[in-house]
Enzyme design. Sequence first.
Site, mmCIF file in Angstrom:
data_model
loop_
_atom_site.group_PDB
_atom_site.id
_atom_site.type_symbol
_atom_site.label_atom_id
_atom_site.label_comp_id
_atom_site.label_asym_id
_atom_site.label_seq_id
_atom_site.Cartn_x
_atom_site.Cartn_y
_atom_site.Cartn_z
ATOM 1 N N TYR A 1 0.828 -1.209 0.000
ATOM 2 C CA TYR A 1 0.000 0.000 0.000
ATOM 3 C C TYR A 1 0.860 1.255 0.000
ATOM 4 O O TYR A 1 2.027 1.244 0.374
ATOM 5 C CB TYR A 1 -0.979 0.013 1.185
ATOM 6 C CG TYR A 1 -0.350 0.314 2.520
ATOM 7 C CD1 TYR A 1 -0.326 1.623 3.024
ATOM 8 C CD2 TYR A 1 0.218 -0.696 3.298
ATOM 9 C CE1 TYR A 1 0.247 1.896 4.249
ATOM 10 C CE2 TYR A 1 0.785 -0.421 4.521
ATOM 11 C CZ TYR A 1 0.800 0.879 4.992
ATOM 12 O OH TYR A 1 1.373 1.158 6.216
ATOM 13 N N CYS A 2 0.243 2.328 -0.464
ATOM 14 C CA CYS A 2 0.828 3.672 -0.413
ATOM 15 C C CYS A 2 -0.286 4.588 0.090
ATOM 16 O O CYS A 2 -1.192 4.126 0.766
ATOM 17 C CB CYS A 2 1.362 4.085 -1.788
ATOM 18 S SG CYS A 2 0.084 4.171 -3.070
ATOM 19 N N ALA A 3 -0.242 5.848 -0.238
ATOM 20 C CA ALA A 3 -1.282 6.762 0.234
ATOM 21 C C ALA A 3 -2.609 6.552 -0.488
ATOM 22 O O ALA A 3 -3.662 6.559 0.138
ATOM 23 C CB ALA A 3 -0.822 8.207 0.089
#
Length: 116
Positions: free
Chosen positions: A76-78
């Site tokens: 995941y990222c933002a």
Amino acid sequence: MATFRDLLSAAKAEITEVDTATAADRIADGAIVLDVREPDEYDQGALPDAIHLPRGHLESQVEAKLLDKTAEIVIYCAGGVRSAFAAKTMQELGYANVSSVLGGFGKWKDEGRAWK
């Protein structure tokens, strides 16, 4: 010449994306969690037990941090863009079971899911 959107569309066509509920289920079943956000983003909160490896360091450091290329890995990222590119890169490096979280950490938090 390809645009950013072209590259993103091509990456997303080659990877598995999962919603936050599916990601949570996979994590509960033992999937490794990989956070590819920048250090300042990570310092503001992350999923419990996430391994932090900024996207810019992925290619040079992932094989030293994640040795088992058959393990299930939820990335995941933002918001889901960097994690999509990271999932594609990891597949190219031989990781067989990676997925990117749609909506990323922002959606995860907005839904009231656990984070630290």
